[in-house]
Every structure is written in C-alpha cells, then in structure tokens.
Design an enzyme around this catalytic site. Sequence first.
Site, PDB file in Angstrom:
ATOM      1  N   THR A 134     -10.242  -4.323   3.481  1.00  0.00           N
ATOM      2  CA  THR A 134     -10.542  -3.497   2.315  1.00  0.00           C
ATOM      3  C   THR A 134     -11.395  -4.251   1.301  1.00  0.00           C
ATOM      4  O   THR A 134     -11.359  -5.488   1.260  1.00  0.00           O
ATOM      5  CB  THR A 134      -9.212  -3.069   1.656  1.00  0.00           C
ATOM      6  OG1 THR A 134      -9.473  -2.505   0.379  1.00  0.00           O
ATOM      7  CG2 THR A 134      -8.268  -4.253   1.444  1.00  0.00           C
ATOM      8  N   TYR A 159      -0.527  -5.375  -2.401  1.00  0.00           N
ATOM      9  CA  TYR A 159      -1.256  -4.836  -1.244  1.00  0.00           C
ATOM     10  C   TYR A 159      -2.502  -5.670  -0.956  1.00  0.00           C
ATOM     11  O   TYR A 159      -2.708  -6.151   0.162  1.00  0.00           O
ATOM     12  CB  TYR A 159      -1.643  -3.368  -1.488  1.00  0.00           C
ATOM     13  CG  TYR A 159      -2.731  -2.874  -0.552  1.00  0.00           C
ATOM     14  CD1 TYR A 159      -2.473  -2.678   0.803  1.00  0.00           C
ATOM     15  CD2 TYR A 159      -4.033  -2.632  -1.009  1.00  0.00           C
ATOM     16  CE1 TYR A 159      -3.478  -2.254   1.674  1.00  0.00           C
ATOM     17  CE2 TYR A 159      -5.036  -2.204  -0.151  1.00  0.00           C
ATOM     18  CZ  TYR A 159      -4.754  -2.016   1.191  1.00  0.00           C
ATOM     19  OH  TYR A 159      -5.744  -1.595   2.053  1.00  0.00           O
ATOM     20  N   GLY A 299      -1.766  -3.629 -13.535  1.00  0.00           N
ATOM     21  CA  GLY A 299      -2.840  -4.432 -12.920  1.00  0.00           C
ATOM     22  C   GLY A 299      -3.943  -3.595 -12.303  1.00  0.00           C
ATOM     23  O   GLY A 299      -4.635  -4.045 -11.385  1.00  0.00           O
TER      24      GLY A 299
HETATM   25  P1  NAD Z   1      -2.231   4.795   6.643  1.00  0.00           P
HETATM   26  O1  NAD Z   1      -1.159   4.346   5.715  1.00  0.00           O
HETATM   27  O2  NAD Z   1      -2.673   6.213   6.621  1.00  0.00           O
HETATM   28  O3  NAD Z   1      -1.819   4.478   8.156  1.00  0.00           O
HETATM   29  C1  NAD Z   1      -1.252   3.263   8.535  1.00  0.00           C
HETATM   30  C2  NAD Z   1      -0.695   3.411   9.947  1.00  0.00           C
HETATM   31  O4  NAD Z   1      -0.176   2.133  10.353  1.00  0.00           O
HETATM   32  C3  NAD Z   1       0.453   4.406  10.060  1.00  0.00           C
HETATM   33  O5  NAD Z   1       0.274   5.223  11.188  1.00  0.00           O
HETATM   34  C4  NAD Z   1       1.691   3.529  10.206  1.00  0.00           C
HETATM   35  O6  NAD Z   1       2.748   4.129  10.946  1.00  0.00           O
HETATM   36  C5  NAD Z   1       1.118   2.345  10.933  1.00  0.00           C
HETATM   37  N1  NAD Z   1       1.936   1.136  10.716  1.00  0.00           N
HETATM   38  C6  NAD Z   1       2.389   0.659   9.531  1.00  0.00           C
HETATM   39  N2  NAD Z   1       3.133  -0.432   9.735  1.00  0.00           N
HETATM   40  C7  NAD Z   1       3.136  -0.681  11.080  1.00  0.00           C
HETATM   41  C8  NAD Z   1       3.708  -1.672  11.902  1.00  0.00           C
HETATM   42  N3  NAD Z   1       4.449  -2.657  11.379  1.00  0.00           N
HETATM   43  N4  NAD Z   1       3.492  -1.606  13.222  1.00  0.00           N
HETATM   44  C9  NAD Z   1       2.742  -0.602  13.777  1.00  0.00           C
HETATM   45  N5  NAD Z   1       2.193   0.375  13.034  1.00  0.00           N
HETATM   46  C10 NAD Z   1       2.373   0.340  11.702  1.00  0.00           C
HETATM   47  O7  NAD Z   1      -3.441   3.801   6.375  1.00  0.00           O
HETATM   48  P2  NAD Z   1      -5.009   4.086   6.361  1.00  0.00           P
HETATM   49  O8  NAD Z   1      -5.407   4.587   5.029  1.00  0.00           O
HETATM   50  O9  NAD Z   1      -5.370   4.838   7.582  1.00  0.00           O
HETATM   51  O10 NAD Z   1      -5.553   2.583   6.478  1.00  0.00           O
HETATM   52  C11 NAD Z   1      -5.766   1.973   7.748  1.00  0.00           C
HETATM   53  C12 NAD Z   1      -6.329   0.580   7.544  1.00  0.00           C
HETATM   54  O11 NAD Z   1      -7.545   0.648   6.800  1.00  0.00           O
HETATM   55  C13 NAD Z   1      -5.414  -0.351   6.740  1.00  0.00           C
HETATM   56  O12 NAD Z   1      -5.495  -1.636   7.323  1.00  0.00           O
HETATM   57  C14 NAD Z   1      -6.019  -0.353   5.340  1.00  0.00           C
HETATM   58  O13 NAD Z   1      -5.760  -1.570   4.682  1.00  0.00           O
HETATM   59  C15 NAD Z   1      -7.496  -0.203   5.662  1.00  0.00           C
HETATM   60  N6  NAD Z   1      -8.323   0.427   4.627  1.00  0.00           N
HETATM   61  C16 NAD Z   1      -7.973   1.635   4.101  1.00  0.00           C
HETATM   62  C17 NAD Z   1      -8.812   2.255   3.188  1.00  0.00           C
HETATM   63  C18 NAD Z   1      -8.470   3.596   2.597  1.00  0.00           C
HETATM   64  O14 NAD Z   1      -9.178   4.063   1.707  1.00  0.00           O
HETATM   65  N7  NAD Z   1      -7.440   4.293   3.047  1.00  0.00           N
HETATM   66  C19 NAD Z   1     -10.001   1.620   2.803  1.00  0.00           C
HETATM   67  C20 NAD Z   1     -10.322   0.378   3.354  1.00  0.00           C
HETATM   68  C21 NAD Z   1      -9.491  -0.201   4.286  1.00  0.00           C
HETATM   69  O1  DAU Z   2     -10.629   0.427  -1.933  1.00  0.00           O
HETATM   70  C1  DAU Z   2     -10.003   0.601  -0.699  1.00  0.00           C
HETATM   71  C2  DAU Z   2      -8.549   0.974  -0.909  1.00  0.00           C
HETATM   72  O2  DAU Z   2      -8.540   2.316  -1.372  1.00  0.00           O
HETATM   73  C3  DAU Z   2      -7.711   0.833   0.352  1.00  0.00           C
HETATM   74  O3  DAU Z   2      -7.679  -0.504   0.732  1.00  0.00           O
HETATM   75  C4  DAU Z   2      -6.291   1.353   0.114  1.00  0.00           C
HETATM   76  O4  DAU Z   2      -5.559   1.326   1.330  1.00  0.00           O
HETATM   77  C5  DAU Z   2      -6.367   2.782  -0.377  1.00  0.00           C
HETATM   78  O5  DAU Z   2      -5.080   3.255  -0.685  1.00  0.00           O
HETATM   79  C6  DAU Z   2      -7.268   2.880  -1.622  1.00  0.00           C
HETATM   80  O6  DAU Z   2      -6.640   2.228  -2.750  1.00  0.00           O
HETATM   81  P1  DAU Z   2      -6.717   2.871  -4.217  1.00  0.00           P
HETATM   82  O7  DAU Z   2      -5.633   2.337  -5.031  1.00  0.00           O
HETATM   83  O8  DAU Z   2      -8.103   2.786  -4.750  1.00  0.00           O
HETATM   84  O9  DAU Z   2      -6.469   4.435  -3.820  1.00  0.00           O
HETATM   85  P2  DAU Z   2      -5.560   5.577  -4.482  1.00  0.00           P
HETATM   86  O10 DAU Z   2      -5.915   6.847  -3.797  1.00  0.00           O
HETATM   87  O11 DAU Z   2      -4.140   5.191  -4.579  1.00  0.00           O
HETATM   88  O12 DAU Z   2      -6.141   5.645  -5.975  1.00  0.00           O
HETATM   89  C7  DAU Z   2      -7.520   5.866  -6.236  1.00  0.00           C
HETATM   90  C8  DAU Z   2      -7.710   5.772  -7.754  1.00  0.00           C
HETATM   91  O13 DAU Z   2      -7.060   6.892  -8.363  1.00  0.00           O
HETATM   92  C9  DAU Z   2      -7.088   4.538  -8.383  1.00  0.00           C
HETATM   93  O14 DAU Z   2      -7.914   4.088  -9.445  1.00  0.00           O
HETATM   94  C10 DAU Z   2      -5.756   5.037  -8.939  1.00  0.00           C
HETATM   95  C11 DAU Z   2      -6.053   6.476  -9.302  1.00  0.00           C
HETATM   96  N1  DAU Z   2      -4.943   7.436  -9.193  1.00  0.00           N
HETATM   97  C12 DAU Z   2      -4.268   7.524  -8.006  1.00  0.00           C
HETATM   98  C13 DAU Z   2      -3.233   8.415  -7.837  1.00  0.00           C
HETATM   99  C14 DAU Z   2      -2.475   8.506  -6.529  1.00  0.00           C
HETATM  100  C15 DAU Z   2      -4.630   8.280 -10.254  1.00  0.00           C
HETATM  101  O15 DAU Z   2      -5.263   8.213 -11.339  1.00  0.00           O
HETATM  102  N2  DAU Z   2      -3.607   9.169 -10.101  1.00  0.00           N
HETATM  103  C16 DAU Z   2      -2.884   9.272  -8.941  1.00  0.00           C
HETATM  104  O16 DAU Z   2      -1.940  10.110  -8.867  1.00  0.00           O
END
Ligand code: NAD
Ligand code: DAU
Length: 360
Positions: A134, A159, A299
């Site tokens: 990330t 995280y 934070g």
């Molecule tokens: P998510 O929370 O939707 O999915 C995570 C998956 O991992 C789930 O299916 C969960 O069951 C599985 N998992 C969790 N712990 C596990 C374990 N111990 N063993 C096996 N499986 C396990 O997450 P996501 O948003 O799809 O993110 C996937 C990856 O991408 C993560 O590594 C996250 O850090 C990274 N990432 C996410 C974002 C974002 O915006 N969502 C952005 C950049 C990077």
């Molecule tokens: O930047 C990549 C990351 O993006 C990934 O690594 C993480 O897995 C993913 O969860 C995401 O993290 P963020 O904290 O940026 O995403 P989130 O959707 O939780 O929040 C996006 C922004 O919105 C953040 O500034 C917090 C704000 N927020 C979030 C929620 C859930 C609100 O203001 N209100 C809310 O209810």
Amino acid sequence: MYNNILVTGGCGFIGSNFIRTLFKNNNFKGNIINIDKLTYAANPLNLSDIEKNYKSRYFFEKSCICNFDNTDKIFKKYNIDCVVHFAAESHVDRSIESPLEFINTNITGTFSLLETARQNWKEKKDVLFHHISTDEVYGSLGETGFFYESTCYDPRSPYSASKASSDHLVRAYFHTYNLPVTITNCSNNYGPYQFPEKLIPFMILNMIKGKNLPVYGDGKNVRDWIYVDDHNEAVIKVIEKGIKGQTYNIGGETEMSNIDIVNLLCESVNDLIPASENKNMEKGKNYKDLIKFVKDRPGHDRRYAINCDKIKKDLSFNQSIPFEKGIKKTVEWYLNNTDWVDSILTGEYKNWIKKNYSDR
Ligand code: NAD
Ligand code: DAU
C-alpha cells in the site's frame, strides 16, 4: 506467465477481482489456487461465478497464511510457481481498535509464506513471489509532493506499520536468499465487492438506508483513487514483466478529498434512486443532508498521492477507467447487487461460510 498461481486472500475485495481479471487474460492458461482464512472481510460469494466457470482451473483452500505446514502441503500439492500475496487485515480503523490480528496476519503471515516459498523453491529462478502493498507505508503528505518508490517509509497506523514490516521482510528475502520477488504499493482502490466498512461502499449503503454519512474531521483529507481493475491489470504487468527485486508504485492519479467524494456519491446515488423516492429518507431531505462531520480518526494521514511514472514508463501501464466513470459503475453495482449487499448487512454470509466451509 506462470502455471500454478497461489493467490492469498482471494475471497476479499481486490483478490477476488484479481482472480476474475487474471482468468480473462489471454496470456494466462494455468491454474489459480486461492488460500483464504475466510475472515469477516471474505465472502466466497465474491467468486461464485469463478467456481462455476473455471471448475477445472480454480481451486480453493480454506487456510490461514500463518499456518506453515498447511501452506507447505498446498505448495507441494499444486506445484506452485508464483505467489500473489493479497491476504491481510486491511482496515485502518480496525487496526486502531485492535492491532494484534494485523501483526499476526500481515507480519507473521507474510513471513510464513516467504519461508514456505524459500524452502520449496530453493535456487529456482522461474518462480515469483509478488507482494501486494500500500501507499500508506510512505506516511502522510502535506499540500504538495508525491510518494515515489524511493520515498522513505514512515508508517503511522498499526495497519501501515504492519504492511511496512511485511515489505521489509519481502526485500530481505530477496537480498539474503535471492528469492525472486516483486512488490507493488498501490493507492486507494474502489469498485465491486468491497466490504462496506471502507469509505465508498459504506457511504453508498448508508444513503440507501437513510443513515448518517459520517465524515471524519474536516473532510479535507485527500486520497488517490484507482478502480480495482486498473490496479489488478498493473499487478499482472508486474508479474509478467517486472524486474525481480523491484518495487513499483501504482496509483490512479486522481486525488480527491473525502468530502468531495461523499458529495459526488450523493449525486450519483440520487441519479439512480432519487432521495424523494427512497422510503428510508425523511420527507423533503436530500442525501447531502445526511452528511455529518464526526470526530477525526486518530493519527489520520492528511494526504496520499502516488507518482507511478515508473510502471507507466517501464511496463507500459495506463489506467483505463476515469474516476467519474468508475464511480458510476460502482454505485450501479452496489444498487443492483442487493443479494450480495444484504448477505453482508444481515450477516447471512457468515452462516453460509459456516455451513459450507466448516469441515475445511
Ligand atoms: P480485504 O480485507 O477485502 O480482503 C482480505 C482477504 O484476506 C480476506 O478475504 C480475508 O479473509 C483474507 N485473510 C485475512 N487474513 C488472512 C489469513 N491470516 N490467512 C488467509 N487469508 C486471510 O482486503 P483488500 O482491500 O482486498 O486488500 C487486499 C490487499 O491489498 C491487502 O494486502 C491490502 O493491504 C492491499 N491494498 C489494499 C488497498 C485498498 O484500497 N483496499 C490499497 C492498496 C493495497
Ligand atoms: O491507501 C491505500 C489504503 O486505502 C489501503 O492500504 C487500505 O487497505 C484501505 O483500507 C484504504 O485505507 P484508507 O484508510 O484510506 O481507506 P478508508 O476507506 O477507511 O478511508 C478513506 C478516507 O475516508 C480516509 O481519509 C478516512 C475517511 N473516512 C472513512 C470512513 C470509513 C471517513 O471520513 N468516514 C468513514 O466513515
């Protein structure tokens, strides 16, 4: 392209979309083995089409990545030649409430996978461990500037600290053991199948239910948004053509403040389900009336912005889905896939997992 790709966390948001994208890729003729622990964030329904359409090439193993023996058996059983490691605890707010699981899965789990790969692959060269990370590892930006691959790590939440730690382990295995690795650091993803704890699906579903839209702090924190399929296409390019040991930033080059996103979502939802026709909305109220500024996240990183010139120049990556189009597709998906949404909101998906996967 590889023959037997182990995808971890394939039942989550990005992983399930990745499996769909990879099967559609003409260069890929192999098998996908999905290891997922099925945490609250997983939904096997995310892959019901894949289970049906790719019966002979898709295999699911319910397993925790921290379990070395299980992963070792799976490596041998399927002759794994590539790992694409998505599995993680991914939600920042949960990491603030309860960090332990983030340390276990994101750090110890990544270590366990690396160790399995090292022991199974030994000196093999035609294999790859690709780690999904990330942009949050780089910390928080002020009004200007970008995250580059060379930016020093400065994680600020449990995280992001756990993800930074896993990135360091992956690099250590490259330098120490010559394990062939690549890493991608991506910005905020959005699109179908995202668990509705994250900003975009959370806000869409709250509008449908006529509930408040809680915006943290002043709403001016900025994120760089990318449609999930663009992220996954970039990952496929790195797997195919990336240089071993290298890191590639991936981003949408679309900076948006949270409040601007929430306002845009209000308009997009209103286009499809006008507030005046939504039985959960108070008479005479608009979706924007539901916006409520609430206590800030501790934070809370102010701004993320990715520079992804490297992957664009070296691997010919380009985003194909502009933000406004992606948001429209996403809103439509959540409004049309009521079965998926309801299974999550009612908790029914957990019963389904218990019924179908309790023996594994
Ligand atoms: P998510 O929370 O939707 O999915 C995570 C998956 O991992 C789930 O299916 C969960 O069951 C599985 N998992 C969790 N712990 C596990 C374990 N111990 N063993 C096996 N499986 C396990 O997450 P996501 O948003 O799809 O993110 C996937 C990856 O991408 C993560 O590594 C996250 O850090 C990274 N990432 C996410 C974002 C974002 O915006 N969502 C952005 C950049 C990077
Ligand atoms: O930047 C990549 C990351 O993006 C990934 O690594 C993480 O897995 C993913 O969860 C995401 O993290 P963020 O904290 O940026 O995403 P989130 O959707 O939780 O929040 C996006 C922004 O919105 C953040 O500034 C917090 C704000 N927020 C979030 C929620 C859930 C609100 O203001 N209100 C809310 O209810």
